[in-house]
Structures are given as structure tokens and as C-alpha cells.
Design an enzyme around this catalytic site. Structure first.
Site, mmCIF file in Angstrom:
data_model
loop_
_atom_site.group_PDB
_atom_site.id
_atom_site.type_symbol
_atom_site.label_atom_id
_atom_site.label_comp_id
_atom_site.label_asym_id
_atom_site.label_seq_id
_atom_site.Cartn_x
_atom_site.Cartn_y
_atom_site.Cartn_z
ATOM 1 C CD1 TRP A 37 -21.085 -25.591 -2.645
ATOM 2 C CD2 TRP A 37 -21.965 -24.760 -0.765
ATOM 3 N NE1 TRP A 37 -21.791 -24.433 -2.966
ATOM 4 C CE2 TRP A 37 -22.335 -23.908 -1.830
ATOM 5 C CE3 TRP A 37 -22.411 -24.435 0.534
ATOM 6 C CZ2 TRP A 37 -23.130 -22.764 -1.638
ATOM 7 C CZ3 TRP A 37 -23.197 -23.308 0.711
ATOM 8 C CH2 TRP A 37 -23.547 -22.473 -0.371
HETATM 9 C C1 LIG Z 1 -23.230 -18.508 -2.364
HETATM 10 C C2 LIG Z 1 -24.528 -17.822 -2.056
HETATM 11 C C3 LIG Z 1 -24.543 -16.477 -1.795
HETATM 12 C C4 LIG Z 1 -25.706 -15.826 -1.472
HETATM 13 N N1 LIG Z 1 -25.620 -14.523 -1.151
HETATM 14 C C5 LIG Z 1 -26.674 -13.915 -0.578
HETATM 15 C C6 LIG Z 1 -26.498 -12.642 0.024
HETATM 16 O O1 LIG Z 1 -25.412 -12.067 0.031
HETATM 17 N N2 LIG Z 1 -27.573 -12.062 0.619
HETATM 18 C C7 LIG Z 1 -28.797 -12.680 0.663
HETATM 19 O O2 LIG Z 1 -29.722 -12.105 1.263
HETATM 20 N N3 LIG Z 1 -28.991 -13.890 0.081
HETATM 21 C C8 LIG Z 1 -27.952 -14.524 -0.525
HETATM 22 N N4 LIG Z 1 -28.100 -15.800 -1.057
HETATM 23 C C9 LIG Z 1 -29.465 -16.363 -1.228
HETATM 24 C C10 LIG Z 1 -30.094 -16.995 0.009
HETATM 25 O O3 LIG Z 1 -29.178 -17.836 0.597
HETATM 26 C C11 LIG Z 1 -31.358 -17.738 -0.397
HETATM 27 O O4 LIG Z 1 -32.190 -16.832 -1.059
HETATM 28 C C12 LIG Z 1 -32.158 -18.339 0.766
HETATM 29 O O5 LIG Z 1 -31.338 -19.100 1.586
HETATM 30 C C13 LIG Z 1 -33.323 -19.182 0.264
HETATM 31 O O6 LIG Z 1 -34.041 -19.678 1.357
HETATM 32 P P1 LIG Z 1 -34.874 -21.045 1.304
HETATM 33 O O7 LIG Z 1 -35.450 -21.245 2.659
HETATM 34 O O8 LIG Z 1 -35.790 -21.030 0.168
HETATM 35 O O9 LIG Z 1 -33.800 -22.190 0.993
HETATM 36 P P2 LIG Z 1 -32.615 -22.728 1.904
HETATM 37 O O10 LIG Z 1 -32.140 -21.675 2.833
HETATM 38 O O11 LIG Z 1 -31.625 -23.333 0.996
HETATM 39 O O12 LIG Z 1 -33.282 -23.865 2.787
HETATM 40 C C14 LIG Z 1 -33.749 -25.086 2.282
HETATM 41 C C15 LIG Z 1 -33.747 -26.106 3.417
HETATM 42 O O13 LIG Z 1 -34.483 -27.253 3.071
HETATM 43 C C16 LIG Z 1 -33.768 -28.402 3.474
HETATM 44 N N5 LIG Z 1 -34.211 -29.509 2.622
HETATM 45 C C17 LIG Z 1 -33.945 -29.667 1.306
HETATM 46 N N6 LIG Z 1 -34.554 -30.762 0.845
HETATM 47 C C18 LIG Z 1 -35.212 -31.304 1.890
HETATM 48 C C19 LIG Z 1 -36.016 -32.470 2.037
HETATM 49 N N7 LIG Z 1 -36.278 -33.281 1.009
HETATM 50 N N8 LIG Z 1 -36.519 -32.746 3.259
HETATM 51 C C20 LIG Z 1 -36.258 -31.930 4.309
HETATM 52 N N9 LIG Z 1 -35.504 -30.842 4.211
HETATM 53 C C21 LIG Z 1 -34.996 -30.524 3.018
HETATM 54 C C22 LIG Z 1 -32.323 -28.022 3.301
HETATM 55 O O14 LIG Z 1 -31.472 -28.860 4.036
HETATM 56 C C23 LIG Z 1 -32.345 -26.578 3.784
HETATM 57 O O15 LIG Z 1 -32.177 -26.480 5.156
HETATM 58 C C24 LIG Z 1 -26.943 -16.518 -1.433
HETATM 59 C C25 LIG Z 1 -26.956 -17.880 -1.719
HETATM 60 C C26 LIG Z 1 -25.765 -18.539 -2.025
HETATM 61 C C27 LIG Z 1 -25.784 -19.992 -2.300
HETATM 62 S S1 SF4 Z 2 -19.516 -29.772 6.271
HETATM 63 FE FE1 SF4 Z 2 -17.457 -30.240 5.569
HETATM 64 S S2 SF4 Z 2 -17.647 -32.143 4.381
HETATM 65 FE FE2 SF4 Z 2 -19.681 -31.277 4.621
HETATM 66 S S3 SF4 Z 2 -19.982 -30.074 2.734
HETATM 67 FE FE3 SF4 Z 2 -19.212 -28.671 4.313
HETATM 68 S S4 SF4 Z 2 -16.982 -28.682 4.053
HETATM 69 FE FE4 SF4 Z 2 -17.786 -30.455 2.920
#
Ligand SMILES: Cc1cc2nc3c(=O)[nH]c(=O)nc-3n(C[C@H](O)[C@H](O)[C@H](O)COP(=O)(O)OP(=O)(O)OC[C@H]3O[C@@H](n4cnc5c(N)ncnc54)[C@H](O)[C@@H]3O)c2cc1C
Ligand code: SF4
Ligand code: SF4
Lengths: 629, 160
Positions: free
Chosen positions: B43
Site C-alpha cells: 500500500w
Molecule cells: C486513506 C484513508 C483515509 C481515511 N481518512 C480518514 C480521516 O481523515 N479521518 C477519519 O476519522 N477516518 C479516516 N479514515 C477511516 C478510518 O481509518 C476507519 O474508519 C477506521 O480505521 C475503521 O476502524 P476499524 O477498527 O473498523 O478497522 P481498521 O482500523 O481497519 O482495523 C481492522 C483491524 O483488524 C485486523 N484484522 C483484519 N482481519 C483480521 C483477521 N482475520 N484476524 C485478526 N485481525 C484482523 C487488521 O489488521 C486491523 O488491525 C480513512 C481511511 C483510509 C483508508
Molecule cells: S510496510 Fe512497507 S512493504 Fe508493507 S505495505 Fe507498507 S510500504 Fe508496503
């Protein structure tokens, strides 16, 4: 396979996935359960896992009640209009009334929040967004979670939830494997908070080849939150509400700060404003209630995100692309220019790399925008996820079955992307939902609801066999061919993912078909998903890393099936700009002002669909909205 | 923008392997140095780049759409609590340095251990409050928001 079995027993609260939702759950669980055993199982390393791995430049959900800015009901009204009327207002109100406390905590922990020098309040990016230097957002919340948890298991990919054999429909923990050692992990737990995040990569991405990882939502967001819950027979809601985002082309850099803070705007290839041109036609599809530019103008009520997508797509389809973001004006101000760059460096570095590589300096050139492939998630401007109980003091009876954020499976809770009907939670709201779920999980245990849980050795053995099957399958058939990846007996996870993406794109309204689908297409899609499901039983994984990809694919597959079932069930186009049902182009409030709810029978794989009432708890208040804006 | 590792700088310490959220930084068995095993699942989050003590990891734009010849470098300094970026355009005309704070407080000291704070009362357990609320919500004595406190009532009419 001779992998070790590692059993963690007597857990009270197991947190599956520790992104923003999971860290919030682990942190808060310790307060309400000071003597309880709290364990985290995370696929990556919690210091940099989930959607916030690179950081964020804004906290997108903050009321500012303390500064007299907004009340929770204002946020409910906003999310409701943005989602064309369709949200769980009880859950939204509940999240919004607690979210400020999470943000104030973040500041106390050292997260640099920007302040408005004049008012002393946090620097607003927009009505709901505040600006931060968020590169280390994730390490900071991870520190909080680590302080609260008894144990953190990094690099354990959870594949299934364990079910209690003493009482039907009650959770008993989870199983998975370590993606480095290969060890089989068993977590026996009284309650489970699933916060394993939303799904990227179920639709064919705009980027291909080496660039396939350049998606907007993280490539490791495998929809596990949905896969785990669906697999356990939890009811899901709003799975048809998958999101399409307008983003900077190729890099997928977010546009929020650009629109809101830098005051940039879009135009077509001729340098014209184009959006308003599409409103009259669109009004015929969605009705005046949801699109009334005059009201929006007078009250600052936003035009729903999906409708703005519709205008962008329509303009491109009319041959007047590309759409440009006009940055050249704002970037003449060196301060704003710096903010524009920091915005990417703190959250989507790839966009900065792309502009450097292609010599696009937004000071001298207006960059292109595009719409992304669809994503399935529950915390951004979309609300896919589990059908969860709301809080006691707000929820109507249909929305309340005892414990806040508990799914329809007893003892199984959700947070963040996992919870359905709560769009616009974002990072702070996801963290808050984790906290709410954790408190409720403690209560559930204290009420004696988790007593007498039984998990047989048979269940553990069966799951173990199932988990490692792709490795065994590969081993058995690998030597039937000379070399290479083409084998008549198996496909590898990448090949399976390509197939999933192609069929979702073509039959379930991906970017390749301009987000258009219909009853016929969806039925073919379902049939092909069934065939793929059969082939997923024959996945071949060469090593443990590929085994992780195999299980990610299986979770994506379950997620996809739910998306197709829901899209088929809702016979209308509720969110033009996210997707279109060509055979039901109009929004149909008479029949479809409802939430859709599904359940997949874990034994047979059969789906049952139902409609659930959409309660409007918060009244309209255009007058007040106008005064506050 | 997938990562790659400079042969002469990497000593195989494994920090990048430990941190990559996509599990794609691995140590090569022959050279004993790190490399990206699956560039199409990268990513370009820069987690590994920031974690490498020897600045051995770099990123180049995806072959699909990015020409060669640019660079975006980073140094994250935990002690000082800052992160520094350097962006070089491929045409050599633009070269930017940017600096931002990553934390306002030293790591590891300011987040309390919740098992040591005084525990919740039964009244709090029965309420809708979370840890340190209502103080953390409004920082005044206004309590938690409820429908009543905010003058709201459930709107009549359920839609099916
Ligand atoms: C580019 C981008 C910009 C964003 N901008 C903003 C912003 O400006 N402001 C804002 O407030 N929000 C923003 N967001 C949104 C925010 O990041 C999400 O709403 C939030 O992180 C969701 O939380 P979550 O806990 O549901 O998921 P996540 O934070 O994605 O956590 C999921 C976790 O589960 C783990 N996991 C997945 N599958 C498994 C498995 N099978 N077993 C064990 N662990 C697993 C993953 O490794 C991860 O740690 C943005 C998101 C992105 C991608
Ligand atoms: S930690 Fe490094 S190799 Fe892994 S997804 Fe991020 S940029 Fe790519
Ligand atoms: S962190 Fe740097 S030095 Fe250590 S293994 Fe990775 S690339 Fe090599």
C-alpha cells in the site's frame, strides 16, 4: 501438518482485530473489567495495523459540544441525509454523544490536534472534521490498548469464531493461525468483540499489475469483520450500501481537506462547473426530499456523497472528462500548499509519490479526479455491517436486545466497520464503538450470561483441519505438474481473488460497468459465486503467507455474497452514484424506506432476507440547521 | 508504490518484517536481507520505511502508471517527536522539505493503566457513561446527552 497448537483459555473479552475499533475496545474493557482477562488477536502488528497504518490528517467525527459547536442530533441529521434516509439513528446518536470524550483522550495521550488560534477550539476542516498531525495516530492508540490487554497476539489471523455447544447461537471464542510460525491458535473466550475491518479488493481495482495494491482502503482490509460474523450466522444489514469514492486519480489521495479546508473545487475538461447541471435529472430519480439544491444552499445541508459521485460520473460519461480539482488557486498560498502536501504524507503517501513521479505540482497544474472501485465498509460514508443492539435508553424495541453493539449472536459484539447502519463514524467513532462494545461485554459477563460455555475437542480439531487444508491440498497435487502455477486440481489465492474481482465487477456493479447492475446480472453473479465457493475448497497455498491470503479470500467471498444478496433484495436504486439497479432506477420510499437484514445459515449457506423498520428518532430541524451553519 | 531494499544498506535486522501490515517484507534465505515478496499487495504505507534503522528501504512509483526518477524519503524521529519528508520531482525542478510533529508527549508515560484507576461504581455501570465521562465529553458539568436532555422525542411513524 505439524504445527503447534497454542490454547489461550479463560479469556473474558477477546478482541479480534485491533485497528481503531479494537484498540478502543481493549482500552475500555480494562476499566469496566479490572479483574477480567482481555486478549487481543491481530493479523498484523497493532502498532501499524488497519486502515490507519499510515496515519490520518483529520479526525472526521468530532461534535465539539464543549465549544458549543454541535450536538449529537445534528450529526444524526447529517448522516441521515447523506445516506438517503437510511441509518440506525439510535447507534449514530449513541456514538456521537460519546465521541468527543475519545478525541479529548487522544489529545491527552499526545496526538497533536491543531487549534484555531482565534477561538482556541480545534482547527475545523469542516463541520464534523478537525485537523491533526496524525502520522502516529495508530501507535498512540496501540499503546493504550497494550496497556489494557493481558496479552496481545500479533500476526494471528483469525479465521473462525468458536460456537458454544451448550447453548445455541452463543459465541465461545475464536481460532486462527500465526502467519509467521504457522501455529494453530485457540482462544476460548466468554465474549468476543469483532473489529477486523472492512473490505477492499472484492471489486476489481482500477489499478492492476504491480499497482494492484494501490487501493483507497488498505489492501489488508479483507472484510474479515464480515466474514467472521456471517460465518457465525450473525444477521447483517445494509450490505448493499457499498461505497464508491471520488479521489485523486491513480493515487487515491483523499479529497476531504482539499474541498473543506483548502476550498478547492472541481470542474470538467472545459473548465466549467458541472454538478448543478445534473441535479434536475437526478431529482427525478431520488425525489425532492433527498435532493433539493435550494434547501441545501439555504441551510448548508450537504448534497449526499453518492449524488455528487453521480454528477461526476455522468459528466465523464458525457465525454467531458477528465474532472479536475482546481488546486492552482489555493496552492498559491504557501501555508495552504504545505497543508495540501502534509495531508497526503500523513495519510496517503502514495499520492505524493505519484505527483513527484509524474511532475504534477498542484500549484501549477490542476490534478485529475476519478471515482474508485467499490469498497464494503461500515465506518466511512457508508454503513455496511452487523445488525447490532443499540443502547437501552434510546433504542426502539426492534433495535434493542440487551447489550449495546451486540450482534444477533449472544456474546458477540462489533465495532467500527463491523457494525451496520452507523456511517460517518470514521476513526474516532470506530474507537468509540469499541469502547461501547467493551463496556457492554463486561456487563454481559457480569450478568452471568456467559456461564457454562462448552467447546468440544471435536470442534477444535475440525476447524484445525479446515484451516490448513489449502496447504495440504497444495502438497498433494503440486508434483502432478512440472512447474508453474497452472494446475488442474487447485487455484492459488491470487487466482481466486482475480476471479472474485472480475465477477463482482461485471455482475455486481463495479467500475468496469459504470456501477450498473440488475436482477439478471445479480443472479448470474450469485451462481458464479457459488462455483467459486466450491473452488475455494480446492485452494492451494504454497506457504503460510499464502495461507493467510487464502483465508482473506474466503472472508472476501462471504462478504461479496452478502453484498449481492442484499443488492438483489433491495429492488430500487437507493444510492445512485454508489450503484444503480438498471431495472429499478428510482428510489422507492413507499416500499423501500426500510433497512435490509440478512442471515446466512452457517450449515446450509442459505440466505434469508428481511426488511427492518427504519426509525427516525431525531426530528427534522431545518430551521435550527440553518442557524447553526 | 512498492518498496525495495538496497543491498548494501540492509543488515537483515527484521524491523520491517515485524511491522509490515501486509506481511510482505520477508528476509531472503540466501542473501539474509529483506525484500518485498508481493509488491502488488503493498500500500506504500511507509511503515517499513519509517521502521528501518539504516534507511535501506525505498519506494518507487508503481510501474503501471508512474515513470522513474522521483523520490519521497522520510525520517521519523521518535525521540524528538517529529517526522521529516523530502520530495523530489522527476524533472528535478521541485524539491520540497516538510516537517511535522508526531506526538506532543513522550511515549509510554501519559496513557494511564486503567487497572490502577479507581474502579466504576454500580451507578456508573448502570448508566450510559464510559471511562472518565461525563468530564471528557463537555469538560463541564453537563452530563451525557440523552433524548430528553436534548429535547428530542422519537418521531412517530415506522416505515416498512
Ligand atoms: C486513506 C484513508 C483515509 C481515511 N481518512 C480518514 C480521516 O481523515 N479521518 C477519519 O476519522 N477516518 C479516516 N479514515 C477511516 C478510518 O481509518 C476507519 O474508519 C477506521 O480505521 C475503521 O476502524 P476499524 O477498527 O473498523 O478497522 P481498521 O482500523 O481497519 O482495523 C481492522 C483491524 O483488524 C485486523 N484484522 C483484519 N482481519 C483480521 C483477521 N482475520 N484476524 C485478526 N485481525 C484482523 C487488521 O489488521 C486491523 O488491525 C480513512 C481511511 C483510509 C483508508
Ligand atoms: S510496510 Fe512497507 S512493504 Fe508493507 S505495505 Fe507498507 S510500504 Fe508496503
Ligand atoms: S529494517 Fe532495514 S535493515 Fe532491517 S531488515 Fe528491514 S530493510 Fe533490512
Amino acid at each position: 501438518m505439524a504445527y503447534k497448537t497454542v490454547v489461550e483459555d479463560d479469556i473474558d473479552i477477546l478482541v479480534c482485530g485491533a485497528g481503531l475499533g479494537g484498540t478502543g475496545a481493549a482500552w475500555e474493557a480494562r476499566y469496566w473489567g479490572q479483574d477480567k482477562k482481555i486478549v487481543i488477536a491481530e493479523k498484523a502488528n497493532i502498532d501499524r495495523s488497519g486502515a490507519v497504518a499510515q496515519g490520518l490528517y483529520a479526525i472526521n467525527c468530532y461534535m465539539g459540544t464543549r465549544f458549543g459547536e454541535n450536538n449529537p442530533e445534528d450529526h444524526v441529521r447529517y448522516a441521515r441525509i447523506d445516506l438517503m434516509g437510511m441509518v440506525r439513528e439510535d447507534l449514530l446518536f449513541d456514538m456521537a454523544r460519546h465521541v468527543d470524550s475519545a478525541v479529548h483522550q487522544f489529545e491527552e495521550w499526545g496526538l497533536p490536534l491543531m487549534r484555531n488560534p482565534k477561538t482556541g477550539a480545534y482547527q475545523r476542516e469542516g463541520r464534523w472534521q478537525i485537523m491533526i498531525h496524525g502520522e502516529s495516530y495508530k501507535p498512540i492508540v496501540a499503546e493504550a490498548a497494550k496497556k489494557s490487554a493481558d496479552k496481545v497476539f500479533n500476526r494471528v489471523c483469525v479465521t473462525h469464531l468458536l460456537m458454544d455447544e451448550a447453548k445455541p447461537n452463543r459465541v465461545a471464542g475464536a481460532v486462527g493461525f500465526n502467519v509467521r510460525t504457522g501455529d494453530y491458535h485457540v482462544f476460548k473466550s466468554k465474549s468476543v468483540v469483532v473489529a477486523a475491518g472492512g473490505a477492499s479488493n472484492i471489486y476489481k481495482p482500477r489499478s492492476v499489475g504491480e499497482g494492484a495494491g494501490r487501493v483507497w482502503y488498505a489492501p489488508w482490509s479483507s472484510g474479515s469483520a464480515y466474514g467472521l460474523l456471517i460465518g457465525a450466522g450473525a444477521k447483517m444489514t445494509q450490505m448493499e450500501n457499498r461505497i464508491v469514492l471520488a479521489r485523486f486519480k491513480d493515487g487515491y489521495g483523499p479529497v476531504g481537506a482539499y474541498f473543506l479546508h483548502l476550498k478547492t473545487y472541481t470542474q470538467n475538461c472545459l473548465g466549467e462547473e458541472y454538478e448543478s447541471k445534473w441535479w434536475p435529472g437526478l431529482q427525478e430519480i431520488v425525489g425532492k426530499e433527498y435532493l433539493d439544491p435550494e434547501v441545501s444552499h439555504a441551510t448548508h445541508r450537504p448534497i449526499p456523497t453518492c449524488l455528487r459521485n453521480h454528477a461526476l460520473m455522468s459528466e465523464v460519461n458525457a465525454g467531458r472528462g477528465p474532472i479536475h480539482m482546481v488546486t492552482m488557486e489555493a496552492f498559491q498560498d504557501p501555508h495552504l500548499e504545505e497543508i495540501g502536501w502534509h495531508n497526503f504524507l500523513g495519510m496517503t503517501v502514495g499520492q505524493a509519490v505519484l505527483w513527484a513521479a509524474t511532475d504534477v505540482d498542484p500549484k501549477n497544474e490542476n490534478p485529475e479526479l476519478t471515482t474508485s472501485e467499490p469498497y464494503v465498509m461500515g465506518s466511512h460514508a457508508t454503513g455496511c455491517g452487523a445488525w447490532c443492539s443499540g443502547p437501552e435508553d434510546i433504542s426502539p424495541p426492534e433495535y434493542f436486545w440487551g447489550y449495546n453493539r451486540m450482534t444477533t449472536v449472544e456474546g458477540l459484539f462489533g465495532a467500527g466497520d463491523a457494525v451496520g447502519g452507523t456511517p460517518h463514524a470514521f476513526s474516532s467513532g470506530s474507537f468509540t464503538e469499541g469502547r461501547l462494545a467493551a463496556k457492554a461485554a463486561c456487563q454481559y459477563i457480569d450478568d452471568g450470561k456467559a456461564e457454562g460455555i462448552r467447546v468440544s475437542q471435536q470442534q477444535l480439531d475440525d476447524r484445525k483441519k479446515e484451516i490448513y487444508k489449502p496447504l495440504d491440498h497444495y502438497k498433494v497435487y503440486r508434483n502432478e505438474i512440472t512447474a508453474g502455477s497452472v494446475n488442474p486440481n487447485y487455484i492459488n489465492p491470487r487466482q481466486g481473488l482475480d476471479r472474485l474481482q472480475k465477477l463482482m465487477d461485471e455482475y455486481a456493479g463495479g467500475a468496469g460497468v459504470s456501477y450498473m447492475t440488475n436482477d439478471k446480472l445479480l443472479h448470474i453473479g450469485l451462481k458464479k459465486l457459488k462455483l467459486l465457493e466450491e473452488d475455494l475448497e480446492k485452494l492451494g497455498a504454497e506457504d503460510i503467507h499464502e495461507l493467510m491470503r487464502a483465508w482473506e479470500l474466503k472472508h472476501r467471498h462471504l462478504t461479496s455474497e452478502a453484498v449481492v444478496q442484499h443488492t438483489l433484495f433491495r429492488k430500487e436504486t437507493r444510492w445512485p452514484g454508489y450503484y444503480y439497479r438498471g431495472d429499478a432506477l428510482k428510489l422507492d420510499d413507499e416500499n423501500w424506506h426500510v433497512l435490509t437484514v440478512s442471515r446466512r445459515d452457517p450449515k446450509t449457506g442459505e440466505y434469508t432476507m428481511e426488511k427492518a423498520p427504519c426509525y427516525h428518532i431525531v426530528e427534522e430541524n431545518e430551521q435550527a440547521e440553518a442557524a447553526e451553519a | 508504490m512498492p518498496t525495495f531494499v538496497y543491498m548494501t544498506r540492509c543488515d537483515g535486522c527484521g524491523h520491517c518484517v515485524d511491522i509490515c501490515p501486509s506481511d510482505i517484507m520477508h528476509i531472503d534465505k540466501v542473501t539474509r536481507r529483506a525484500y518485498n515478496i508481493e509488491p502488488n499487495m503493498c500500500w506504500e504505507c511507509y511503515s517499513c520505511v519509517k521502521a528501518c534503522p539504516h534507511q535501506a528501504i525505498d519506494v518507487r512509483g508503481y510501474a503501471d502508471f508512474a515513470p522513474l526518477g522521483h523520490s519521497v524519503r522520510v525520517r521519523r524521529d521518535e525521540e524528538k517527536g517529529v517526522i521529516a519528508w523530502r520530495i523530489k520531482f522527476r524533472n528535478g525542478k521541485t524539491d520540497m522539505d516538510l516537517l511535522a510533529p508526531i506526538t506532543t508527549k513522550p511515549w509510554g508515560k501519559h496513557i494511564p493503566q486503567l487497572k490502577d484507576v479507581s474502579g466504576p461504581t454500580q451507578e456508573m455501570r448502570d448508566s450510559q457513561l464510559l471511562f472518565n465521562e461525563p468530564k471528557y465529553i463537555r469538560l463541564d458539568d453537563g452530563g451525557i446527552h440523552t433524548l430528553e436532555s436534548n429535547g428530542l422525542k422519537m418521531k412517530e411513524g415506522v416505515y416498512y
